[in-house]
Design an enzyme around this catalytic site. Structure first.
Site, PDB file in Angstrom:
ATOM      1  CD  GLU A  48      25.684 -85.470 -27.807  1.00  6.16           C
ATOM      2  OE1 GLU A  48      26.674 -86.091 -28.217  1.00  6.16           O
ATOM      3  OE2 GLU A  48      24.776 -85.981 -27.116  1.00  6.16           O
ATOM      4  NE  ARG A  94      -7.761 -78.262 -45.323  1.00  2.24           N
ATOM      5  CZ  ARG A  94      -8.526 -79.151 -45.924  1.00  2.24           C
ATOM      6  NH1 ARG A  94      -8.568 -79.191 -47.251  1.00  2.24           N
ATOM      7  NH2 ARG A  94      -9.230 -80.012 -45.215  1.00  2.24           N
ATOM      8  CD  GLN A 148      -8.277 -64.399 -31.653  1.00  2.00           C
ATOM      9  OE1 GLN A 148      -8.998 -64.857 -30.774  1.00  2.00           O
ATOM     10  NE2 GLN A 148      -8.161 -63.094 -31.887  1.00  2.00           N
TER      11      GLN A 148
END
Length: 391
Positions: free
Chosen positions: A246, A272, A283
């Protein structure tokens, strides 16, 4: 960025991975919350026909017989292609926490009776270990298994059990020795229809909403002697083995989800515009995305290293624990970053906020990250009380 990346996969694994992505996008779309057991089973059967719920089960029992590396690649592809991370989580929990114990510890009769249907999608399994007062301390369960003629009687309650509302069989950990300890636990295969077994109402969760979760109660629940998995007292060993699967392969689904959100975040930053430029030109934005990529890639390397060790039959305890910590923490931070970079759009319904909500439980289930650090420290010979020298 795209999904064509290399982790040392052979051609068969690469082709399988790409097929799973296409299938998941086409067939496993959903609202992302569990409110219809019928639709959940419909998608589960489709996943079964595609081989996803039995990837690591031997072929003789209806599975694909994949090793841990290929199984992890399959889960990563499922997490990438299926926007419902909760559904992918349910598939992985079924396979690695409940089915693999039957593969590794079941008798031939138990394997033949359960594995074909669990691998085909006809039946669903759940692993019942967590209790209200025994989560991290799994060796001190309150659920008791009392020996009687011909078998046992179970009494107690489990909580937060993944797949409980839809499970056909439960892999149940119960105490056969009230004194507890490593040899005090025994694992049972209990059919959901057994008298005395009841399942509570599904939880309304913050994350992994597409994965049905509920409490399970045992009230003088009879189980035959043939329902013991492994042997009496072997429960802790079985639990430890299932957790290796798991903590490695299940968390690969999060890698896929992270990659999907990372790619859409890069695309958002390219398109955008603010102050006359794409926000990716700033940056502060570009560096945050680089950090996201670095966390993802680092977690991925740790996970596949652990998967390779598991596939090779190694007894490594550190690798799965580190992989679990790295993937879960990276997923949470990547979700936070994806929300931040989308601004107001990030707090609306969408894949960024979904990843964040789905990632939060990952730091808790399969043993909290704090417990994983304890496990690693113990494997390094740390964290033990040193004897005081006598004078």
């Amino acid at each position: 960025m795209n999904f064509d990346f290399d982790a040392g996969f052979d051609d068969d694994t690469t082709q399988m991975r790409d097929m799973v992505v296409r299938f998941a996008r086409r067939e496993l779309a959903s609202p992302g919350c569990f409110d219809d057991a019928g639709d959940f089973r419909r998608r589960w059967r489709l996943a079964g026909k595609q081989g996803l719920v039995g990837t690591s089960v031997p072929g003789e029992f209806g599975g694909s017989g994949l090793d841990a590396v290929a199984a992890a690649a399959t889960m990563e592809a499922l997490g990438y292609g299926c926007a419902d991370t909760g559904f992918a989580f349910s598939v992985a929990a079924h396979l690695f926490a409940a089915v693999m114990p039957v593969v590794e510890f079941g008798t031939e009769e138990q394997r033949g009776a359960w594995l074909p249907a669990l691998s085909s999608g006809e039946r669903i399994a759940a692993h019942a270990v967590t209790e209200p007062e025994a989560g991290s301390d799994a060796l001190r369960l309150h659920t008791r298994a009392r020996a009687v003629d011909g078998g046992y009687v179970l009494n107690g309650s489990k909580c937060f059990i993944t797949n409980a509302p839809v499970a056909d069989v439960f892999v149940v950990q119960a105490a056969t020795d009230a004194r507890g300890g490593f040899f005090g636990l025994t694992t049972f295969l209990v059919q959901a229809s057994t008298p005395g077994l009841t399942v509570g109402r599904p939880y309304d969760k913050v994350g992994l909403r597409g994965s049905p979760t509920a409490d399970v109660h045992f009230d003088d629940c009879p189980v035959p002697a043939g329902a013991v998995l492994g042997a009496e007292g072997a429960g802790a060993s079985i639990f430890s083995s299932s957790m290796k699967w798991e903590r490695t392969c299940l968390f690969a689904a999060y890698l896929g989800a992270m990659r999907r959100v990372l790619e859409s975040t890069v695309e958002h930053a390219r398109n955008r515009e603010q102050f006359g430029s794409p926000i990716g030109d700033f940056q502060a934005v570009s560096h945050r995305i680089v950090d996201m990529l670095g966390r993802y890639e680092g977690a991925r390397l740790l996970l596949y290293r652990a998967a390779r060790s598991l596939a090779d039959g190694g007894a490594d305890e550190i690798g799965p624990a580190l992989a679990k910590i790295a993937v879960s923490e990276a997923a949470v931070q990547l979700g936070l970053d994806a929300v931040q970079l989308r601004g107001a759009l990030g707090v609306l319904d969408g894949e960024a906020e979904s990843l964040l909500r789905d990632a939060l439980p990952a730091r808790i289930f399969s043993g909290t990250n704090e417990i994983q650090k304890n496990n690693v420290a113990r494997a390094l010979g740390l964290g033990r009380r040193r004897p005081v020298a006598r004078r």
